[in-house]
Design a protein around this motif. Structure first.
Motif, PDB file in Angstrom:
ATOM      1  N   THR A 106       0.829  -1.205   0.000  1.00  0.00           N
ATOM      2  CA  THR A 106       0.000   0.000   0.000  1.00  0.00           C
ATOM      3  C   THR A 106       0.862   1.254   0.000  1.00  0.00           C
ATOM      4  N   SER A 107       1.865   1.288   0.871  1.00  0.00           N
ATOM      5  CA  SER A 107       2.782   2.429   0.904  1.00  0.00           C
ATOM      6  C   SER A 107       3.537   2.556  -0.414  1.00  0.00           C
ATOM      7  N   THR A 108       3.937   1.435  -1.005  1.00  0.00           N
ATOM      8  CA  THR A 108       4.664   1.466  -2.279  1.00  0.00           C
ATOM      9  C   THR A 108       3.809   2.063  -3.373  1.00  0.00           C
ATOM     10  N   ARG A 109       2.539   1.687  -3.414  1.00  0.00           N
ATOM     11  CA  ARG A 109       1.636   2.239  -4.430  1.00  0.00           C
ATOM     12  C   ARG A 109       1.502   3.750  -4.283  1.00  0.00           C
ATOM     13  N   GLY A 159      -0.178   9.897 -19.265  1.00  0.00           N
ATOM     14  CA  GLY A 159      -0.253   8.440 -19.279  1.00  0.00           C
ATOM     15  C   GLY A 159       0.365   7.834 -18.037  1.00  0.00           C
ATOM     16  N   MET A 160       1.518   8.353 -17.624  1.00  0.00           N
ATOM     17  CA  MET A 160       2.162   7.860 -16.409  1.00  0.00           C
ATOM     18  C   MET A 160       1.265   8.067 -15.190  1.00  0.00           C
ATOM     19  N   LEU A 161       0.647   9.226 -15.107  1.00  0.00           N
ATOM     20  CA  LEU A 161      -0.256   9.494 -13.986  1.00  0.00           C
ATOM     21  C   LEU A 161      -1.442   8.542 -13.993  1.00  0.00           C
ATOM     22  N   ALA A 162      -2.007   8.282 -15.178  1.00  0.00           N
ATOM     23  CA  ALA A 162      -3.154   7.378 -15.276  1.00  0.00           C
ATOM     24  C   ALA A 162      -2.768   5.963 -14.835  1.00  0.00           C
ATOM     25  N   PHE A 163      -1.604   5.497 -15.268  1.00  0.00           N
ATOM     26  CA  PHE A 163      -1.165   4.158 -14.868  1.00  0.00           C
ATOM     27  C   PHE A 163      -0.874   4.090 -13.373  1.00  0.00           C
ATOM     28  N   SER A 164      -0.303   5.145 -12.812  1.00  0.00           N
ATOM     29  CA  SER A 164      -0.015   5.140 -11.380  1.00  0.00           C
ATOM     30  C   SER A 164      -1.299   5.084 -10.554  1.00  0.00           C
ATOM     31  N   VAL A 165      -2.337   5.756 -11.026  1.00  0.00           N
ATOM     32  CA  VAL A 165      -3.624   5.708 -10.331  1.00  0.00           C
ATOM     33  C   VAL A 165      -4.216   4.300 -10.409  1.00  0.00           C
TER      34      VAL A 165
END
Length: 317
Positions: free
Chosen positions: A224-227, A264-270
């Motif tokens: 969870t912290s890693t995400r 795109g990076m932000l979308a994948f991170s979410v």
């Protein structure tokens, strides 16, 4: 920190290595981590083309080759040192040393000869600033990261990422004999890109890292912290990726790639943050990992096209 995390961070018993039978040329080449070498050549070349200066094609080619050899040498030394844990992990068990195709002492000698040779030739062909930076990169990756950080702290990838971020700086030093803002910005982009890129993979491979006793972030701080940290780093990376435009050495093509890639990076991170179980978790993490490679490649390819092929169209006067 939970007791499970503490247990996962305890180094595993070294796995026995298969008896070496004598390697051939492909085995020695595999020790150099050729995919990493290709990325090093690419990013160092971009560091050259964004520099304000000129270098002959012969010197540039020799320099790129020596930068690649130096990167390969550090990869070889990394495999020599990590042979025990490579034997434990499924994705690395077939590397030449744990698989018994090359003896550890042969790999050590090979890596040391390539390290010294690449630094000396780069110094003689280009300049000693570039050679010194290459030497620092080799020592940082092989000694500071591999021998210390990797097995000591969950921040191993964060700090150790500096080694992988230095090739553009070396490339600029080859051309201009100095280090400028252009290569430092490229260094910063790769440095901030590395944690979310690698932690996405680590979420999927957490069990293997636990088995090998490597304190990766998901095993120590928890998934969870890693995400959350992946999202935080990506929030830093997206605007940082546009810094070349603000500084005037990234143009229209780069701006489009930077904006779309950052989104795109932000979308994948979410997606990584939201999907926390089962196949959906694995798909989100591996999607982030794969897209992050594409993102970095396209950023640097855009700079190469603009500065190297004459496609630059400035957005900042």
């Amino acid at each position: 920190m939970s007791m499970t995390s503490l247990t996962n961070a305890i180094p595993a018993e070294p796995a026995p290595l298969a008896p070496a039978v004598g390697g051939d040329v492909p085995d020695y080449f595999a020790l150099l981590k050729p995919r990493v070498m290709a990325l090093v050549i690419f990013t160092a070349l971009v560091g050259m083309v964004v520099s304000h200066g000129h270098v002959s094609p012969v010197i540039a080619t020799i320099s790129l080759l020596m930068i690649a050899v130096g990167a390969g040498a550090s990869g070889c030394l990394n495999m020599w040192w990590d042979a025990d844990i490579d034997a434990v992990m499924t994705r690395t068990a077939k590397r030449p040393i744990p698989d018994g195709r090359i003896r550890p002492d042969e790999a050590l000698a090979f890596g040391l000869v390539l390290s010294v040779g690449s630094v000396l030739i780069l110094g003689l062909a280009a300049n000693w600033l570039a050679a010194g930076l290459l030497a620092f990169t080799i020592v940082f990756y092989a000694v500071i990261y591999s021998m210390w950080l990797k097995r000591a702290t969950a921040q191993n990838i964060v700090i150790g990422g500096a080694a992988g971020a230095l090739p553009p700086v070396i490339g600029q030093a080859v051309v201009s004999g100095s280090v400028g803002i252009e290569s430092l910005v490229l260094f910063a982009i790769i440095f901030i890109w590395t944690p979310p890129h690698f932690w996405a993979l680590a979420l999927v491979k957490a069990g293997e890292y636990a088995k090998a006793g490597i304190p990766m972030m998901p095993n120590v701080a928890g998934p969870t912290s890693t995400r959350r940290q992946i999202v935080y780093y990506t929030l830093l990376l997206a605007p940082l990726g546009l810094a070349p435009v603000a500084l005037g050495f990234g143009g229209l093509i780069y701006a489009v790639v930077g904006v779309l890639g950052g989104l795109g990076m932000l979308a994948f991170s979410v997606q990584v943050l939201r999907n926390r179980e089962g196949e959906a978790e694995k798909r989100a993490a591996m999607g982030m990992f794969a897209f992050s490679i594409l993102y970095l490649f396209l950023l640097f390819a855009a700079l190469l096209a603009e500065q190297g092929l004459g496609l630059f169209r400035p957005l900042v006067a």
